[in-house]
Design an enzyme around this catalytic site. Structure first.
Site, PDB file in Angstrom:
ATOM      1  N   LYS A  87     -35.999  -4.384  17.659  1.00 25.77           N
ATOM      2  CA  LYS A  87     -35.204  -3.742  18.652  1.00 25.77           C
ATOM      3  C   LYS A  87     -34.162  -2.891  18.469  1.00 25.77           C
ATOM      4  O   LYS A  87     -33.022  -3.564  18.374  1.00 25.77           O
ATOM      5  CB  LYS A  87     -35.482  -4.711  19.914  1.00 25.77           C
TER       6      LYS A  87
HETATM    7  C1  E4P Z   1     -36.685  -5.591  27.763  1.00 30.39           C
HETATM    8  O1  E4P Z   1     -37.177  -5.972  26.726  1.00 30.39           O
HETATM    9  C2  E4P Z   1     -35.578  -6.402  28.115  1.00 30.39           C
HETATM   10  O2  E4P Z   1     -35.435  -7.691  27.767  1.00 30.39           O
HETATM   11  C3  E4P Z   1     -35.997  -6.483  29.723  1.00 30.39           C
HETATM   12  O3  E4P Z   1     -37.181  -6.197  30.367  1.00 30.39           O
HETATM   13  C4  E4P Z   1     -34.616  -6.500  30.781  1.00 30.39           C
HETATM   14  O4  E4P Z   1     -35.073  -6.935  31.940  1.00 30.39           O
HETATM   15  P1  E4P Z   1     -33.865  -7.226  33.039  1.00 30.39           P
HETATM   16  O5  E4P Z   1     -33.353  -5.867  33.655  1.00 30.39           O
HETATM   17  O6  E4P Z   1     -34.727  -8.285  34.153  1.00 30.39           O
HETATM   18  O7  E4P Z   1     -32.768  -7.819  32.506  1.00 30.39           O
END
Ligand code: E4P
Length: 218
Positions: A87
């Site tokens: 990522k």
């Molecule tokens: C995506 O991979 C992120 O980890 C995640 O969806 C972020 O979500 P949040 O806005 O609830 O922190």
């Protein structure tokens, strides 16, 4: 559409896996910190444990912000398990790193995407997944789902192969709308995945079926 769980909690991953509908896992540095996972060795061990539970994509995020660091970390993370997806944040160095990793057959998830313009760059660089954060857009009083619609339209017209992973999901409604919009993946907290099961008429209907059965069999 695949369903991923967005957590670093082993208990939550096991619970979601047991439901029989889980296709993968996404994590991020905040989620790892929430579970108290710190230090390189512990983080690598944690990813190994997750990969042993779920036979599907497991996104592992780089911490570096420069091109060389991201590539080095990406190569290390990719060695943990075949299912690891590196990522990488949507920055100039991030896009360069995604392209480099793509050329070396390491799949990436381009994260922190908030516009179709950024999604185009991710696809051009060769990202395997692009992660638009819809809940965080909703938090700013704009419509996060509009971004999923826009990216889905652009990717279809342009024949981009990058898959849309709708992230920052906050509700069952988001999940259904993502399915309608053609998202390839949604990543959600456990509570939101469990929310998909719920309908009051199912509970009322089941209660009545069982009550009628008991009447006829007493
Ligand atoms: C995506 O991979 C992120 O980890 C995640 O969806 C972020 O979500 P949040 O806005 O609830 O922190």
């Amino acid at each position: 559409m695949r369903i991923f769980i967005d957590t670093a909690s082993i208990d939550e991953i096991k619970e979601a896996h047991a439901l029989g509908i889980l296709d993968g896992v996404t994590t991020n540095p905040s989620l790892m910190a929430k579970e108290g996972i710190t230090g390189k060795d512990n983080i690598i061990d944690h990813y190994k444990r997750i990969c042993e539970i779920v036979d599907g994509d497991v996104s592992a995020e780089v911490i570096s912000t420069d091109f060389e660091g991201m590539v080095r970390e990406g190569e290390e993370l990719a060695k943990i398990h075949d299912n690891i997806i590196v990522k990488v944040p949507m920055t100039v160095d991030g896009v360069k790193a995604i392209h480099h990793l793509y050329e070396n057959d390491i799949p990436t998830n381009c994260t922190l995407v908030f516009s179709a313009a950024q999604a185009i760059l991710a696809a051009k660089a060769g990202a395997y997944l692009v992660s638009p954060f819809i809940g965080r857009i909703d938090d700013t009083n704009w419509e996060g789902m509009d971004l999923i619609d826009q990216i889905a339209e652009v990717y279809a017209i342009q024949d981009f192969e990058t898959e849309i992973l709708a992230a920052s999901i906050r509700s069952s409604k988001h999940i259904v709308q993502c399915a309608q919009a053609g998202a390839d993946v949604v990543t959600c907290p456990l509570s939101t995945i469990k929310g998909l099961f719920k309908h009051p008429l199912t509970d009322i209907g089941l209660e009545k079926f069982l009550a009628d059965y008991r009447k006829g069999n007493s």
